[in-house]
Design an enzyme around this catalytic site. Structure first.
Site, PDB file in Angstrom:
ATOM      1  NE  ARG A1002      -3.584  -0.348   2.656  1.00  0.00           N
ATOM      2  CZ  ARG A1002      -3.998  -0.891   3.811  1.00  0.00           C
ATOM      3  NH1 ARG A1002      -3.607  -0.395   4.958  1.00  0.00           N
ATOM      4  NH2 ARG A1002      -4.787  -1.936   3.794  1.00  0.00           N
ATOM      5  NE  ARG A1071      -2.394   1.560   9.507  1.00  0.00           N
ATOM      6  CZ  ARG A1071      -3.225   0.525   9.370  1.00  0.00           C
ATOM      7  NH1 ARG A1071      -4.128   0.517   8.414  1.00  0.00           N
ATOM      8  NH2 ARG A1071      -3.151  -0.489  10.193  1.00  0.00           N
ATOM      9  CE  LYS A1141      -7.532  -0.526  11.758  1.00  0.00           C
ATOM     10  NZ  LYS A1141      -7.880  -1.356  10.624  1.00  0.00           N
ATOM     11  CE  LYS A1143      -7.646   2.938   9.125  1.00  0.00           C
ATOM     12  NZ  LYS A1143      -8.731   2.095   8.647  1.00  0.00           N
ATOM     13  CB  CYS A1362     -13.472  -3.976   1.794  1.00  0.00           C
ATOM     14  SG  CYS A1362     -14.026  -5.654   2.154  1.00  0.00           S
ATOM     15  CB  CYS A1368      -8.724  -9.480   2.707  1.00  0.00           C
ATOM     16  SG  CYS A1368      -8.833  -9.053   4.444  1.00  0.00           S
ATOM     17  CB  CYS A1407     -14.346  -9.436   7.893  1.00  0.00           C
ATOM     18  SG  CYS A1407     -13.126  -8.164   8.216  1.00  0.00           S
ATOM     19  CB  CYS A1411     -11.538  -2.051   4.670  1.00  0.00           C
ATOM     20  SG  CYS A1411     -10.406  -2.947   5.727  1.00  0.00           S
TER      21      CYS A1411
HETATM   22  S1  SF4 Z   1     -13.287  -5.215   5.690  1.00  0.00           S
HETATM   23 FE1  SF4 Z   1     -12.463  -7.155   6.335  1.00  0.00          FE
HETATM   24  S2  SF4 Z   1     -12.586  -8.411   4.546  1.00  0.00           S
HETATM   25 FE2  SF4 Z   1     -12.774  -6.344   3.839  1.00  0.00          FE
HETATM   26  S3  SF4 Z   1     -10.689  -5.784   3.328  1.00  0.00           S
HETATM   27 FE3  SF4 Z   1     -11.092  -5.078   5.384  1.00  0.00          FE
HETATM   28  S4  SF4 Z   1     -10.310  -6.702   6.659  1.00  0.00           S
HETATM   29 FE4  SF4 Z   1     -10.540  -7.571   4.613  1.00  0.00          FE
END
Ligand code: SF4
Ligand SMILES: Cc1cc2nc3c(=O)[nH]c(=O)nc-3n(C[C@H](O)[C@H](O)[C@H](O)COP(=O)(O)O)c2cc1C
Length: 1509
Positions: A1002, A1071, A1141, A1143, A1362, A1368, A1407, A1411
């Site tokens: 990244r 970040r 983290k 942000k 995401c 991931c 998940c 993100c």
């Molecule tokens: S929200 Fe969860 S599944 Fe989606 S990129 Fe982030 S860590 Fe991975």
């Protein structure tokens, strides 16, 4: 009551099914049913001892016959006539097998019988039928005949559909009772029949008496004993393969048994016997030749094909007109019993008309005519044999039959009838159905089309009209090859003609000759010849001479074409017979694209006889061909390279293209996953081979995937390229020598366990084996803990994953404990799946001497519905029960851990563990040592020496694609995450390989602003080291996936060379700082952007480790020295950096496109009265990460601290961060974010602490107003007159597909763009600062690559997802790959409700880490398990309010149903201007979430459940 049957195909399918063990069901495509398939499927559903093998029409279907045949099965085939001709190579090999091939003649209305006559010499037996009833009877006869004769029978049929009763049971039994004749030993060759002949055993010279049979000394042949025919009396079934007379030792009486080939005469006798049986049962009579008409007929019509019925009825209807006219047909067409024909027709017949389809006539006399002629010629001398008159039978039907018949009869009646009179229509009024071209395959055609445009000539295209040739034939490679040769020849002649004309004086002016001479120089250059043609043609037209027009007539020959033949993998079964061989051997400049569609997962299960030859190897061995092996779903760019090179190569080229699918409508995602497996595991290596590569200064062989298969390796060995190759791909050597397969895996498990056992020998106590299955690490952690504790108690403990355990040891275990988590929907975690399968299915496990217990980890609320309670801790419960069933003895009752308990699974575990110690007699052990605390991230940080750890060493280690676990934590601070491809996990594990590790990198790109040059460099990087795609992230930066370890350093350097960095892009540090992308206010944007950059720089870690590890090369001694001499110092962070983290984002009202409420610090820009940036309102404590079902975790929107002036902003951010550094929770990472610190401390206290550090107070917040958090698409002009275009990049994924060349387009734009690129927080892209002068060019380029398309629904434009699968590691469900498809489906609902243009913010993540900031969306889906999502509603439209759980764990169907209802209501009931999220709250669908800590309260579902209880 007998069922009824309506079509001949249904009748035939029933018989085929009942009379065979295996039915090969030929279908136009795997997904497209044949006329037989519905019946076959229905029957198969109710019977499990029969097998239906579906074979694709154009994939050499008859090849599937051999394997079951060799296994001694009774096989039949259901197909249409279109497969016959291409199956000729098989037909003659099947002659001596009792196979029945049922052939439905096509096209159904006007069947083409020439397909049958052309294979009449194949040696097969042919039976014909003409209606549903006949098809039923003759199908029975065909099976009976095949069984009796041991020979293959083709039953062809067409004609009338009628409703008839289903077949008669007793008839079927009677006719089929003959056992299948003995099959000879199976041969190993693909040709199952090598040397095989159907034989018949007879008793030799000694006449057999019936007493010999009845005494049992000789068993009667069933056909003789039971079918009632006497012809083969005296046969024996003694199995004797000798063809010479021999003596049977089975008999005490010496009876010589003669084995001889089955003759035509035998066939005749068998079939007559069978017809007799049919007659006895049904009253319907059949015979070899069938005559109908008056017994004193003078004229007879011999008809071949289904028209006989029509003719018969017409004659019957007009007895006067057709007096003394009869019709005769052949029921048994081969073997041909010509001599029987004369006895079948009345002796009064003096003339016979032979009506035969001859529309593809190649000889003067048709085959049937010749057949008939021979009958009478044999008898010619006897008495006045009838004269035979040939007729060409066109297509006739009920409307035209009368006229045709009249023509024939008149001709016959004339004193000298005309031979070859044509009757009926000459051309087929209806088109034959074309072979189906699977939609998926279009991907490759599109690429060809894009590359070669008008120059592309596909010789065997399904879509192309080919005058006079059936589409099936036109699509065949042989046809294509022939037509290409002709085309090449034509062009050669054309060039000669041009040469001549160029020198002649036949043009009006000199101009054409000059241009033609120029053209001649470049005639063989694809691009130049095409270019010059454009110039040349108008001049020829202008010239107007006859010579000019003669060239114009062939104008398509001017540009040099790119000639292609397209074929399927069916070509690979029999290379000698296929077009492939011809093309390669011809040496001609012809390109072949061969699409292989066999899925990787199917290949091991594949029929051995269907083993394909490796066309690539074959072609490379030939030595004159360009060969490439490509896969569009793996590397699009490589496909492009290969096709361009193939086109350029002067000689034959073969491009093998992989496109695995099971059915033609398979989803691209599945195709992609299959492709990945095949490529990754070397089944489908990607390579390009140019036999003259080295002569051209390059290489001959270029491998583009990591692994190759054995055969290829051998080829390369021979070619002596391998050494060079290994030099270039250091990991290849290891991979090449790796032998795959389960035995290896087995062996690995054994060795590991034995080694452990050795280690344990020193311990004294009883053994305790602990097997665990864990996805997320909880179960594994517990197992390791139990192992330590057991050891402390003196037990010989050993903990390992279930799948690592050699199951053959299970019976011998003394004490064994299983700890399993619950995955998916009540499933075993990945590393326990195979073990569970084995335990479940095993028949030889006996656990009588084994003591066991089970502890399960689950979540009683993971699947909240009542009916789903069975999934709670299901694996543990299932395993427990199974072990008890296998006789295991209980060590301790099953223990269950529940995430919902106060201490999560620990609660249940604390109660279970003591029982175990008790049972093992080690519960009262004194002086247990303290357990070492587990290593935490804090430990790793502090030990890391300012983020160095052992990263450098890990990178050097080429024995693995991974880095160590602690280094994997540390590399995050450097901007890279180790991941593994989850699509490949299972398959690689099965192969005994480590996961497919790669790295995500990244960038740090404050405010998301990049120069065009940086864009190009990022694009290069994705192509060179990444997976050919770029991801624009929700933090406004570039992300690369799929970078393997050995390319990591080079990638980092490339990024730094582009004047970007990756440091602190991930990890427990500040970040990437975000900033509104603001296309309309460039002056303000510049000021705000400068602050983003300043804050970013100010909070950057100072460690020199980054430079040292990634950027310094071996010669960079300076840095090494400095790195060693100077002790690193982190003034802001200290050696342990932050607890989690951190942000920061900036939003400029009214645009909240960066979701200012969702970050640890949110800065809301406030414009001063002078129009310049005055300062910021500061929000503190936003954050998204959550853990499912852990109510201590929640998302939070930032709390307002007040206003600060611009100049102090970076210092304010620093101080907020420092308070978090010192007060954040460093013990529990799930509680370590700033949001929890703020809530634990209280907003006011936190603010005061910041103010204390600042030495001054926040000013009161200034007024502001947000409108939305979505992007403003399209062209906009800013106050300085510059133009900005916001593009829609779905979920931020920049890639090329055959349909959409987005990545190429953006690269092209970057090359000419003079402004900048702005990445938006919604993962889209702004082409910024375009001058008016350049506007048109940019517009043209955007249009050229379809990048200006914004015609999407408001919902899609406002959506984001995401990454999730496959890279991931935390993903529980698909996101980026799934959201677009879900939206496709939701869009129909939107259309129905008239909401097409309404912006509704919808987000999805794989998940709950959040993100894509799902908790702020009006409607969100968060992955719970594969295919299942939690649904949230009620977020604020401009990101100001969190949403709330509406439904747990729902799947697509339910999602669509709910969405349909909600959108429908919204469309009807919303108030003026009311947003969807607000609407859901107003009408009471969901309660508002007023603050993060109340996120789990008033959840829609729990209410419902409480009401129920
Ligand atoms: S929200 Fe969860 S599944 Fe989606 S990129 Fe982030 S860590 Fe991975
Ligand atoms: C994707 C997923 C699916 C789950 N499905 C279930 C389930 O069906 N039944 C259940 O009892 N627990 C289920 N759980 C809960 C887990 O079993 C539980 O959280 C456990 O502690 C995880 O252990 P692990 O980290 O060793 O994998 C699921 C968890 C996840 C992440």
């Amino acid at each position: 009551m007998a069922a009824s049957v309506k079509t001949p195909e249904a009748a035939v399918a029933r018989i085929a099914f009942r009379a065979s063990d295996v039915v090969i069901s030929v279908q136009p495509s795997l997904g497209g049913a044949s006329l037989y398939s519905p019946t076959l499927e229905e029957l198969a559903a109710s019977s499990n001892n029969k097998e239906i093998v579906v074979a694709r029409q154009n994939a050499d279907p008859l090849l599937s016959v051999y394997t079951p045949l060799r296994a001694g099965k009774l096989v039949s085939v259901t197909t249409t006539s279109s497969t016959l001709i291409s199956s000729i190579p098989h037909l003659y090999k099947l002659i001596n097998h009792p196979v029945v091939i049922h052939v439905s003649m096509q096209p159904s209305e006007y069947p083409d019988y020439s397909q049958i006559t052309s294979i009449r010499q194949s040696g097969l037996t042919f039976l014909q039928s003409e209606s549903t009833q006949e098809a039923q009877d003759i199908a029975i006869a065909a099976h009976a005949l095949a069984r009796k004769s041991g020979k293959a029978v083709v039953h062809f049929f067409s004609g009338e559909q009628q409703e008839v009763s289903a077949e008669d049971e007793t008839l079927l039994e009677r006719t089929l009772e003959a056992p299948a004749p003995p099959t000879e030993e199976a041969s190993d060759s693909i040709y199952a029949d090598d040397g095989k002949r159907a034989t018949k055993h007879e008793i030799g010279d000694i006449p057999t008496s019936s007493s010999a049979i009845s005494s049992g000394l000789v068993s009667p042949a069933p056909e003789a004993a039971q079918s009632g025919t006497a012809s083969s009396a005296g046969s024996s079934t003694v199995d004797d393969k000798s063809s010479r007379p021999s003596l049977s030792s089975a008999s005490s009486v010496q009876v010589p048994i003669v084995t001889r080939d089955v003759t035509s005469e035998d066939i005749y006798n068998y079939i007559e016997g069978i017809f007799k049986t049919i007659k006895e049962s049904t009253g319907r009579s059949y015979s070899v030749f069938e005559y109908s008409g008056p017994s004193n007929a003078q004229l007879a019509l011999f008809v071949f094909g289904s028209t006989a019925g029509l003719l018969r009825t017409t004659i019957e209807k007009n007895p006067s007109e057709y007096e003394k006219v009869g019709v005769v047909t052949a029921r048994l067409y081969r073997p041909w019993f010509g001599t029987k024909l004369s006895s079948a027709i009345p002796s009064s017949v003096s003339k016979i008309a032979v009506l035969e389809q001859l529309h593809r006539q190649t000889t003067k006399w048709g085959p049937v005519f010749t057949d008939i002629l021979t009958c009478f010629r044999a008898n010619a001398g006897a008495q006045g044999a009838p004269s035979v008159v040939a007729h060409k039978l066109g297509y006739i039907n009920a409307d035209t039959v009368d006229q045709a018949l009249r023509g024939v009869v008149q001709n016959l009646r004339s004193p000298s009838p005309v031979q070859n009179l044509a009757v009926g229509l000459e051309t087929v009024p209806q088109k034959e159905p074309a072979p189906v071209q699977p939609g998926l395959e279009k991907a490759y055609f599109k690429i060809l089309d894009q590359l070669f445009g008008n120059r592309l000539h596909v010789a065997n295209s399904v879509d192309k009209p080919n005058a006079g040739v059936s589409t099936n034939v036109a699509a065949s490679p042989e046809f294509g090859y022939g037509s290409l040769l002709a085309r090449l020849e034509r062009r050669k002649e054309f060039i000669q003609k041009v040469e001549k004309l160029a020198k002649s004086n036949e043009f009006t002016t000199q101009i054409p000759a000059q241009w033609l001479s120029r053209w001649l120089l470049v005639a063989d250059d694809e691009a130049k010849s095409a270019a010059i043609t454009e110039e040349l043609l108008p001049r020829l037209y202008a010239d107007g001479s006859p010579a000019a027009y003669s060239l114009i007539a062939d104008k398509s020959l001017f540009p040099k074409e790119s000639p292609w033949l397209i074929g399927s993998d069916a070509w690979a079964y029999d290379l000698g017979n296929s077009g492939v061989h011809h093309v390669i051997a011809s040496g001609k400049n012809i390109n072949m694209l061969i699409i292989d569609s066999q899925p990787y997962s199917e290949k091991s299960a594949a029929d051995a006889t269907r083993r394909k030859k490796d066309i690539g190897l074959y072609a490379m061995n030939f030595g004159n061909a360009y060969v490439a092996s490509v896969a569009v779903y793996s590397s699009y760019t490589q496909v492009l390279h290969a096709m361009i090179e193939a086109d350029k190569f002067d000689g034959p080229s073969v491009v093998l293209a992989y496109l695995p699918y099971n059915t033609e409508d398979e989803s691209p995602l599945t195709v992609m996953q299959e492709t990945k497996k095949a490529v990754d595991l070397g089944y489908w290596p990607l390579y390009r081979y140019d036999p003259y590569g080295e002569e051209k200064g390059g290489v001959n062989f270029q491998l583009e995937s990591e692994r190759i298969k054995q055969e290829l390796k051998q080829f390369l060995d021979r070619e002596n390229h391998l050494t060079q190759l290994i030099k270039r791909h250091p990991t290849l050597a290891a991979n090449l020598s790796h032998s795959y397969g389960t035995e290896v895996r087995q062996q690995q498990k054994r060795t590991a366990k034995d080694a452990f056992n050795k280690l344990l020998e020193g311990l004294s106590g009883p053994p305790l084996t602990i097997l665990f299955a864990s996805d997320g690490g909880n179960a594994e952690g517990l197992a390791k803990k139990l192992e330590r504790r057991g050891k402390a108690r003196g037990l010989k403990t050993l903990a390992l994953p279930m799948d690592e355990y050699p199951i053959e040891d299970l019976n011998n275990e003394e004490n064994i404990v299983f700890i399993t988590a619950t995955a998916g929907q009540g499933e075993f975690p990945q590393n326990g799946l195979a073990f569970w399968q084995a335990v479940k299915d095993s028949t030889d496990l006996d656990l009588a001497s084994v003591h066991f217990s089970v502890f399960g980890l689950g979540d009683s609320h993971y699947w909240p519905r009542k009916q789903d309670k069975i999934y709670y801790n299901k694996p543990a419960k299932d395993l427990y029960k199974r072990l008890a069933d296998l006789g295991g003895n209980l060590l301790a009752e099953i223990g269950l851990g529940d995430d919902q308990d106060p201490d999560g699974y620990q609660t249940g575990y604390s109660a279970w563990e003591p029982q175990l110690w008790k049972a093992l007699g080690v519960d009262k052990v004194d002086g247990l040592p303290d357990e070492p605390a587990p290593i935490t991230n804090e430990d790793i940080k502090i030990e890391s020496n300012f983020l160095r750890g052992t990263i450098a060493e890990s990178l050097e280690d080429d024995s693995t694609g991974a880095i160590s676990a602690s280094d994997a934590q540390l590399t995050k601070f450097h901007g890279t995450y180790m991941q593994d491809d989850r699509d490949l996990r299972e398959e690689r594990k099965a192969q005994g390989l480590e996961p497919a590790y790669s790295f995500m990198i990244r960038c740090r790109l404050p405010g998301g602003v990049a120069t065009p040059d940086q864009w190009i460099k990022m694009d290069d990087l994705a192509n060179t080291y990444g997976n050919n795609t770029l991801k624009l992230t929700t933090r406004q930066t570039f992300q690369f996936h799929g970078i393997i370890k050995r390319n990591l350093k080079a990638s980092m350097r490339a990024i730094n060379r582009a004047l970007m960095t990756t440091i602190a892009a991930c990890g427990d540090v500040n970040r990437n700082v975000m900033c509104s992308s603001l296309p309309t206010q460039s002056t303000l944007h510049a000021e705000v952007q400068a602050i983003a950059q300043k804050v970013s720089d100010h909070l950057l870690p100072s460690t020199t480790a980054y430079h040292e590890i990634w950027l310094a090369d071996d010669n960079d001694k300076k840095v090494q020295v400095a790195g060693n001499a100077v002790v690193d110092h982190e003034p802001l962070y200290g050696p342990t950096y932050l607890p989690r983290k951190f942000k920061i984002t900036i939003a400029v009202p009214p645009h909240n496109d960066t979701d200012v409420y969702a970050h640890d610090i949110g800065l809301i820009a406030i414009k001063g009265e002078d129009g310049h940036l005055a300062g910021f309102n500061v929000l503190v404590g936003g954050g998204m990460g959550v853990t499912h079902n852990n109510k201590k975790t929640y998302p939070r929107t930032g709390s307002m601290f007040g206003f600060v002036p611009t100049a102090d902003t970076h210092i304010v951010c620093e101080k907020i961060m420092l308070v978090q550094r010192d007060h954040g929770d460093r013990k529990n990472r799930k509680h370590a974010r700033l949001k929890y610190t703020v809530d634990d401390m209280g907003v006011d206290v936190y603010r005061e602490k910041v103010e204390e550090l600042l030495g001054w107070k926040f000013q009161p917040a200034r007024p502001f107003h947000f409108d939305s958090n979505v992007d403003t698409y399209g062209w906009l002009k800013d106050e300085n007159g510059k133009n900005h275009f916001t593009l829609f990049i779905e979920n931020g994924r920049v890639e090329d597909t055959p349909d959409f060349q987005m990545k190429t387009g953006l690269r092209h734009i970057a090359k000419v763009h003079k402004g900048e690129f702005r990445l938006t927080g919604n993962q889209h892209l702004i082409l910024s600062n375009v001058d008016d002068a350049d506007l048109q060019e940019m517009k043209d380029l955007l249009a050229k690559y379809k990048l200006d398309n914004l015609q999407f629904t408001g919902l899609r434009l406002s959506s984001s997802a995401c990454v999730a699968f496959p890279t991931c590691g935390l993903a529980m469900a698909e996101s980026e790959r799934y959201l677009p498809k879900l939206i496709d489906k939701v869009e129909t609902v939107l259309e129905e409700s008239g909401l097409r243009h309404d912006s509704i913010v919808m987000r999805m993540t794989g998940c709950p880490n959040g993100c894509a900031r799902p908790w702020l969306a009006e409607i969100a889906f968060v992955g719970k398990a594969y295919g299942a999502y939690n649904m949230y509603l009620g977020g604020g439209y401009h990101g100001q309010r969190l949403n709330k759980l509406f439904k747990s764990s729902i799947k697509e169907e339910e999602i669509l149903e709910i969405v349909r209802g909600l959108f429908g209501r919204y469309a009807k009931e919303r108030e003026e201007g009311e947003r969807f999220g607000d609407f859901c709250i107003r009408v009471g669908v969901i309660k508002p979430t007023t603050e993060g800590k109340y996120f789990h309260e008033d959840v829609a579902e729990e209410d419902a459940e409480e009401e129920e209880e």
